[in-house]
Design a protein around this motif. Structure first.
Motif, PDB file in Angstrom:
ATOM      1  N   GLY A 158     -32.169 -17.108  12.627  1.00 41.51           N
ATOM      2  CA  GLY A 158     -32.839 -16.060  13.299  1.00 41.51           C
ATOM      3  C   GLY A 158     -33.815 -15.283  12.430  1.00 41.51           C
ATOM      4  N   GLY A 159     -33.678 -15.294  11.072  1.00 43.13           N
ATOM      5  CA  GLY A 159     -34.443 -14.372  10.247  1.00 43.13           C
ATOM      6  C   GLY A 159     -35.951 -14.493  10.367  1.00 43.13           C
ATOM      7  N   ALA A 160     -36.450 -15.697  10.708  1.00 44.18           N
ATOM      8  CA  ALA A 160     -37.897 -15.921  10.686  1.00 44.18           C
ATOM      9  C   ALA A 160     -38.597 -15.466  11.967  1.00 44.18           C
ATOM     10  CB  ALA A 160     -38.194 -17.400  10.441  1.00 44.18           C
ATOM     11  N   GLU A 194     -22.287 -17.266   0.888  1.00 45.69           N
ATOM     12  CA  GLU A 194     -23.476 -17.961   0.409  1.00 45.69           C
ATOM     13  C   GLU A 194     -23.713 -19.206   1.247  1.00 45.69           C
ATOM     14  OE1 GLU A 194     -23.509 -18.545  -3.746  1.00 45.69           O
ATOM     15  OE2 GLU A 194     -22.759 -16.537  -4.172  1.00 45.69           O
ATOM     16  N   SER A 195     -24.958 -19.665   1.211  1.00 48.26           N
ATOM     17  CA  SER A 195     -25.309 -20.798   2.056  1.00 48.26           C
ATOM     18  C   SER A 195     -25.195 -22.116   1.304  1.00 48.26           C
ATOM     19  CB  SER A 195     -26.735 -20.623   2.571  1.00 48.26           C
ATOM     20  OG  SER A 195     -27.627 -20.724   1.498  1.00 48.26           O
ATOM     21  N   ALA A 196     -24.318 -22.137   0.284  1.00 47.69           N
ATOM     22  CA  ALA A 196     -24.319 -23.288  -0.613  1.00 47.69           C
ATOM     23  C   ALA A 196     -23.520 -24.482  -0.100  1.00 47.69           C
ATOM     24  CB  ALA A 196     -23.786 -22.867  -1.982  1.00 47.69           C
ATOM     25  N   VAL A 203     -40.966 -22.848   9.422  1.00 46.48           N
ATOM     26  CA  VAL A 203     -41.280 -21.440   9.132  1.00 46.48           C
ATOM     27  C   VAL A 203     -39.973 -20.703   8.844  1.00 46.48           C
ATOM     28  CG1 VAL A 203     -42.335 -19.315  10.004  1.00 46.48           C
ATOM     29  CG2 VAL A 203     -43.302 -21.547  10.636  1.00 46.48           C
ATOM     30  N   GLU A 204     -39.864 -20.193   7.628  1.00 47.25           N
ATOM     31  CA  GLU A 204     -38.658 -19.483   7.168  1.00 47.25           C
ATOM     32  C   GLU A 204     -39.014 -18.070   6.736  1.00 47.25           C
ATOM     33  OE1 GLU A 204     -35.680 -19.277   7.138  1.00 47.25           O
ATOM     34  OE2 GLU A 204     -34.582 -21.060   6.567  1.00 47.25           O
ATOM     35  N   ASP A 205     -38.027 -17.182   6.816  1.00 41.48           N
ATOM     36  CA  ASP A 205     -38.234 -15.852   6.259  1.00 41.48           C
ATOM     37  C   ASP A 205     -38.036 -15.857   4.750  1.00 41.48           C
ATOM     38  OD1 ASP A 205     -35.541 -16.390   6.674  1.00 41.48           O
ATOM     39  OD2 ASP A 205     -34.994 -14.319   7.085  1.00 41.48           O
ATOM     40  N   ILE A 206     -37.014 -16.586   4.288  1.00 45.34           N
ATOM     41  CA  ILE A 206     -36.726 -16.564   2.847  1.00 45.34           C
ATOM     42  C   ILE A 206     -36.135 -17.895   2.403  1.00 45.34           C
ATOM     43  CG2 ILE A 206     -34.414 -15.519   3.174  1.00 45.34           C
ATOM     44  CD1 ILE A 206     -35.038 -13.848   0.592  1.00 45.34           C
ATOM     45  N   VAL A 207     -36.569 -18.359   1.246  1.00 50.41           N
ATOM     46  CA  VAL A 207     -35.936 -19.490   0.573  1.00 50.41           C
ATOM     47  C   VAL A 207     -35.293 -18.922  -0.673  1.00 50.41           C
ATOM     48  CG1 VAL A 207     -36.321 -21.666  -0.625  1.00 50.41           C
ATOM     49  CG2 VAL A 207     -37.505 -21.210   1.521  1.00 50.41           C
ATOM     50  N   ASP A 208     -33.995 -19.128  -0.791  1.00 52.02           N
ATOM     51  CA  ASP A 208     -33.231 -18.515  -1.882  1.00 52.02           C
ATOM     52  C   ASP A 208     -32.683 -19.632  -2.784  1.00 52.02           C
ATOM     53  OD1 ASP A 208     -31.765 -16.764  -3.430  1.00 52.02           O
ATOM     54  OD2 ASP A 208     -30.349 -16.210  -1.879  1.00 52.02           O
ATOM     55  N   THR A 209     -31.490 -20.153  -2.513  1.00 58.00           N
ATOM     56  CA  THR A 209     -31.033 -21.307  -3.298  1.00 58.00           C
ATOM     57  C   THR A 209     -31.915 -22.526  -3.010  1.00 58.00           C
ATOM     58  OG1 THR A 209     -29.523 -22.104  -1.582  1.00 58.00           O
ATOM     59  CG2 THR A 209     -28.627 -20.523  -3.189  1.00 58.00           C
ATOM     60  N   GLY A 210     -32.489 -22.572  -1.823  1.00 58.32           N
ATOM     61  CA  GLY A 210     -33.307 -23.724  -1.420  1.00 58.32           C
ATOM     62  C   GLY A 210     -32.500 -24.783  -0.688  1.00 58.32           C
ATOM     63  N   LEU A 211     -31.189 -24.587  -0.588  1.00 58.39           N
ATOM     64  CA  LEU A 211     -30.345 -25.632   0.003  1.00 58.39           C
ATOM     65  C   LEU A 211     -30.605 -25.809   1.498  1.00 58.39           C
ATOM     66  CD1 LEU A 211     -27.076 -24.869  -1.978  1.00 58.39           C
ATOM     67  CD2 LEU A 211     -28.575 -26.863  -2.239  1.00 58.39           C
ATOM     68  N   THR A 212     -30.830 -24.719   2.196  1.00 59.83           N
ATOM     69  CA  THR A 212     -31.106 -24.829   3.634  1.00 59.83           C
ATOM     70  C   THR A 212     -32.412 -25.595   3.845  1.00 59.83           C
ATOM     71  OG1 THR A 212     -30.028 -22.694   3.986  1.00 59.83           O
ATOM     72  CG2 THR A 212     -31.429 -23.511   5.767  1.00 59.83           C
ATOM     73  N   MET A 213     -33.450 -25.210   3.120  1.00 61.96           N
ATOM     74  CA  MET A 213     -34.747 -25.864   3.310  1.00 61.96           C
ATOM     75  C   MET A 213     -34.706 -27.328   2.864  1.00 61.96           C
ATOM     76  SD  MET A 213     -37.684 -25.806   4.519  1.00 61.96           S
ATOM     77  CE  MET A 213     -37.730 -24.108   5.068  1.00 61.96           C
ATOM     78  N   ASN A 270     -28.641 -12.275  -0.491  1.00 62.18           N
ATOM     79  CA  ASN A 270     -29.611 -12.990   0.352  1.00 62.18           C
ATOM     80  C   ASN A 270     -29.438 -14.489   0.191  1.00 62.18           C
ATOM     81  OD1 ASN A 270     -32.271 -10.717   0.246  1.00 62.18           O
ATOM     82  ND2 ASN A 270     -31.317 -11.468   2.068  1.00 62.18           N
ATOM     83  N   PRO A 271     -29.068 -15.169   1.173  1.00 52.04           N
ATOM     84  CA  PRO A 271     -28.749 -14.639   2.494  1.00 52.04           C
ATOM     85  C   PRO A 271     -27.354 -14.054   2.481  1.00 52.04           C
ATOM     86  CG  PRO A 271     -28.421 -16.982   2.468  1.00 52.04           C
ATOM     87  CD  PRO A 271     -28.919 -16.617   1.116  1.00 52.04           C
TER      88      PRO A 271
HETATM   89  C1  PRP Z   1     -31.329 -17.220   5.450  1.00 52.66           C
HETATM   90  C2  PRP Z   1     -32.754 -17.699   5.593  1.00 52.66           C
HETATM   91  C3  PRP Z   1     -32.630 -19.170   5.324  1.00 52.66           C
HETATM   92  C4  PRP Z   1     -31.487 -19.262   4.345  1.00 52.66           C
HETATM   93  C5  PRP Z   1     -32.035 -19.419   2.955  1.00 52.66           C
HETATM   94  O1  PRP Z   1     -30.667 -17.402   6.650  1.00 52.66           O
HETATM   95  O2  PRP Z   1     -33.265 -17.429   6.874  1.00 52.66           O
HETATM   96  O3  PRP Z   1     -32.356 -19.912   6.497  1.00 52.66           O
HETATM   97  O4  PRP Z   1     -30.760 -18.034   4.446  1.00 52.66           O
HETATM   98  O5  PRP Z   1     -31.014 -19.476   2.022  1.00 52.66           O
HETATM   99  P1  PRP Z   1     -30.872 -20.632   0.956  1.00 52.66           P
HETATM  100  O6  PRP Z   1     -32.220 -20.924   0.400  1.00 52.66           O
HETATM  101  O7  PRP Z   1     -29.947 -20.063  -0.084  1.00 52.66           O
HETATM  102  O8  PRP Z   1     -30.271 -21.827   1.653  1.00 52.66           O
HETATM  103  P2  PRP Z   1     -29.262 -16.723   6.987  1.00 52.66           P
HETATM  104  O9  PRP Z   1     -28.167 -17.722   6.738  1.00 52.66           O
HETATM  105  O10 PRP Z   1     -29.148 -15.413   6.283  1.00 52.66           O
HETATM  106  O11 PRP Z   1     -29.352 -16.517   8.535  1.00 52.66           O
HETATM  107  P3  PRP Z   1     -30.430 -15.690   9.387  1.00 52.66           P
HETATM  108  O12 PRP Z   1     -31.709 -16.463   9.338  1.00 52.66           O
HETATM  109  O13 PRP Z   1     -29.846 -15.671  10.739  1.00 52.66           O
HETATM  110  O14 PRP Z   1     -30.563 -14.324   8.779  1.00 52.66           O
END
Ligand code: PRP
Length: 186
Positions: free
Chosen positions: A44-46, A76-78, A99-109, A185-186
Motif C-alpha cells: 500500500g505504501g506507494a 522486517e521484510s527479510a 512503482v515503490e515508495d521505499i526500497v530498504d533491504t531490497g528483498l521485496t524489489m 522501515n518497513p
Molecule cells: C515497504 C515498502 C516495500 C518494502 C521495502 O512495504 O513499500 O514494499 O517495505 O522493504 P525491503 O526493501 O526491506 O524489502 P511494507 O511492508 O512496509 O508495506 P506497506 O507498503 O503496506 O507500507
C-alpha cells in the motif's frame, strides 16, 4: 491536522516532493515514448507517490496494482515473500515499471523483479521514491529514484508506522527511532 503522537522532523517537504516527482515523470515520459508502459504500483505504501507520479507522465499508460506479504524475522521484510494481490490486467509483452515508495533491504524489489521477469514481459524496471541504503542486502540499482537516504524510520506521503501517518503530506523522520529499532522501515 492534530499533533502527531510521535516526535518527528521533516526530511522532504511537500514542495521538494512535488518538484522531484515532476522530474521523475518527465524523465519516464521521455524514456518510454513509443512503448507500452504499465505502472505496476506496489501497495500500500506507494499509493500516494504513484497517484502523483502518473499525473506527471505525459504518455498513454496503464496502471495496475499488486500487494506482497513477507514473513520474516520480527517486523522486517527479510523473509519469504508472496504475492497476495496479483496484477489484474495483461502484462505479457508490455513494459512494466514497478512503482515503490521505499526500497530498504531490497528483498521485496528483488523478489518482484524476478517474478515479473518470468511473465513474458517486454521489460521490467523499477522506480522508487526513496532509496534507503543502510540495510541493503542486495545489489539492486534503482532505474529511477526520487531521493536517496542512508537511514531513519520515515513516515508520511504513503509511508507508515503501524498504519499511522500515511496521510502526512511531507516525509518525516521519526526522532525516537531507537524505539522502532525492530522495524526501521518497513
Ligand atoms: C515497504 C515498502 C516495500 C518494502 C521495502 O512495504 O513499500 O514494499 O517495505 O522493504 P525491503 O526493501 O526491506 O524489502 P511494507 O511492508 O512496509 O508495506 P506497506 O507498503 O503496506 O507500507
Amino acid at each position: 491536522m492534530s499533533k502527531p503522537q510521535h516526535a518527528m522532523q521533516e526530511l522532504f517537504s511537500q514542495e521538494a516532493l512535488a518538484r522531484r516527482v515532476a522530474e521523475l515523470g518527465a524523465q519516464i515520459s521521455a524514456d518510454y515514448a513509443g512503448r507500452d508502459l504499465v505502472l505496476m504500483v506496489v501497495l500500500g505504501g506507494a499509493f500516494i507517490f504513484a497517484a502523483d507520479l502518473c499525473r506527471k507522465i505525459t504518455l498513454e499508460c496503464s496502471l495496475d496494482f499488486v500487494r506482497v506479504a513477507s514473513y520474516g524475522a520480527g517486523l522486517e521484510s527479510a523473509g519469504a515473500i508472496r504475492l497476495v494481490q496479483p496484477p489484474s490486467h495483461r502484462i505479457a509483452g508490455r513494459d512494466l515499471l514497478l512503482v515503490e515508495d521505499i526500497v530498504d533491504t531490497g528483498l521485496t524489489m528483488q523478489w518482484l523483479l524476478h517474478y515479473f521477469r518470468n511473465q513474458q514481459t517486454a521489460s521490467v524496471r523499477f522506480c522508487t521514491l526513496i532509496d534507503k541504503t543502510e540495510r541493503r542486502q542486495t545489489d539492486l540499482v534503482a532505474d529511477y529514484a526520487g531521493f536517496s537516504c542512508k537511514e531513519g524510520f520515515l513516515v508520511g506521503y504513503g509511508l507508515d508506522f503501524s498504519e499511522q501517518y500515511r496521510n502526512l503530506p511531507a516525509i518525516y523522520t521519526l526522532l525516537d527511532a531507537a524505539d522502532h529499532a525492530a522495524s526501521p522501515n518497513p
